[in-house]
Write an enzyme that holds these catalytic residues in place. Structure first.
Site, PDB file in Angstrom:
ATOM      1  N   SER A 106      -6.546   2.041  10.603  1.00 34.95           N
ATOM      2  CA  SER A 106      -5.833   2.938   9.705  1.00 34.95           C
ATOM      3  C   SER A 106      -6.550   4.290   9.581  1.00 34.95           C
ATOM      4  O   SER A 106      -6.693   4.989  10.568  1.00 34.95           O
ATOM      5  CB  SER A 106      -5.637   2.225   8.352  1.00 34.95           C
ATOM      6  OG  SER A 106      -4.760   2.922   7.534  1.00 34.95           O
ATOM      7  N   ASP A 156       5.850  -1.249   9.048  1.00 32.24           N
ATOM      8  CA  ASP A 156       4.763  -0.480   8.422  1.00 32.24           C
ATOM      9  C   ASP A 156       5.316   0.646   7.546  1.00 32.24           C
ATOM     10  O   ASP A 156       5.995   1.547   8.043  1.00 32.24           O
ATOM     11  CB  ASP A 156       3.864   0.096   9.537  1.00 32.24           C
ATOM     12  CG  ASP A 156       2.555   0.665   9.013  1.00 32.24           C
ATOM     13  OD1 ASP A 156       2.516   1.096   7.840  1.00 32.24           O
ATOM     14  OD2 ASP A 156       1.579   0.688   9.775  1.00 32.24           O
ATOM     15  N   HIS A 187       1.397  -3.033   7.995  1.00 35.46           N
ATOM     16  CA  HIS A 187       0.186  -2.271   8.323  1.00 35.46           C
ATOM     17  C   HIS A 187      -1.004  -3.227   8.511  1.00 35.46           C
ATOM     18  O   HIS A 187      -2.130  -2.795   8.692  1.00 35.46           O
ATOM     19  CB  HIS A 187      -0.080  -1.290   7.171  1.00 35.46           C
ATOM     20  CG  HIS A 187      -0.935  -0.106   7.545  1.00 35.46           C
ATOM     21  ND1 HIS A 187      -0.617   0.784   8.535  1.00 35.46           N
ATOM     22  CD2 HIS A 187      -2.128   0.322   7.025  1.00 35.46           C
ATOM     23  CE1 HIS A 187      -1.555   1.718   8.613  1.00 35.46           C
ATOM     24  NE2 HIS A 187      -2.486   1.445   7.718  1.00 35.46           N
TER      25      HIS A 187
HETATM   26  C1  MLT Z   1      -4.399   8.120   6.331  1.00 36.93           C
HETATM   27  O1  MLT Z   1      -4.502   8.648   5.240  1.00 36.93           O
HETATM   28  O2  MLT Z   1      -5.234   8.205   7.218  1.00 36.93           O
HETATM   29  C2  MLT Z   1      -3.199   7.275   6.560  1.00 36.93           C
HETATM   30  O3  MLT Z   1      -2.261   7.480   5.584  1.00 36.93           O
HETATM   31  C3  MLT Z   1      -3.555   5.844   6.676  1.00 36.93           C
HETATM   32  C4  MLT Z   1      -4.260   5.365   5.447  1.00 36.93           C
HETATM   33  O4  MLT Z   1      -3.625   5.119   4.439  1.00 36.93           O
HETATM   34  O5  MLT Z   1      -5.451   5.251   5.491  1.00 36.93           O
END
Ligand code: MLT
Length: 206
Positions: A106, A156, A187
């Site tokens: 992520s 997701d 996710h």
């Molecule tokens: C980010 O902020 O990198 C993306 O939205 C994924 C996350 O939630 O970390």
């Protein structure tokens, strides 16, 4: 540059096995992905680096702006910080960045992909769980020596299929060797995804 506030996890391993660099998801820490890294490559040294920003009580590798979009200035400077920190600690622990495999989830996967598209990181391989394209890349670099495995979940709510496809197309456009795994969940990281990532890692270690 790394400082005394930098949170690092290091687990020694066999020095002739590709080291793993772990980059956590939002709200995670430097040790979060250790079990997954051990599953992927049981004898590898592991280095984890915690994102140094905190937003709404959650650790991250870059900030959002007040309107909720990605803060591209923060993204740029924090990616520089991360690459310098990787240099510092790979040197300290005698880890070979040329052989290193990044395992990112992520937020951590996003910053690794961004680093490849906009900077010149020394690492060449990555397993990116549920990454997204943070900002369109105008001039694609030549990443023909880079190998990437990336995953996406159909349900997701954070990473749309369109965004994931845009990221993978950008990476393919750089001539990187790109492998994709898609599942019907969200996710989350699931078991078939881990099996696929392990097969890819096993085929790509040097
Ligand atoms: C980010 O902020 O990198 C993306 O939205 C994924 C996350 O939630 O970390």
């Amino acid at each position: 540059m790394a400082d005394e506030q930098t949170h690092i996890f290091f687990k020694p391993g066999q020095s002739d096995t590709a080291p793993i660099l772990m980059l956590h998801g939002t709200g995670g820490d430097e040790q979060d992905l250790s079990k997954i890294a051990s599953y992927l490559l049981p004898t590898s040294p592991q280095l984890g680096i915690r994102g140094r920003l905190i937003e709404n009580g959650q650790t991250r590798y870059f900030n959002h702006t007040a309107d909720g979009s990605f803060d591209l200035n923060s993204l740029n400077s924090e990616t520089d910080w991360l690459l310098e920190t990787i240099d510092t600690y790979t040197e300290q622990y005698h880890l070979d960045q040329e052989k290193m495999i990044v395992v990112g989830y992520s937020n951590g996967a996003n910053v690794a992909a961004y680093a490849w598209l906009t900077k010149r990181p020394r690492f060449k391989k990555a397993v990116l769980f549920h990454p997204m394209l943070l900002t369109p890349t105008v001039d694609l670099p030549d990443l023909s020596k880079i190998s990437i495995w990336g995953s996406h979940g159909e349900q997701d709510p954070i990473v749309s299929k369109t965004n994931f496809d845009e990221l993978m197309q950008s990476l393919t456009g750089t001539h990187a060797d790109v492998s994709i795994f898609e599942h019907e969940q969200s996710h989350n990281i699931n078991e078939p995804e881990l099996v696929s990532a392990k097969a890819w890692v096993t085929a790509h270690i040097s």
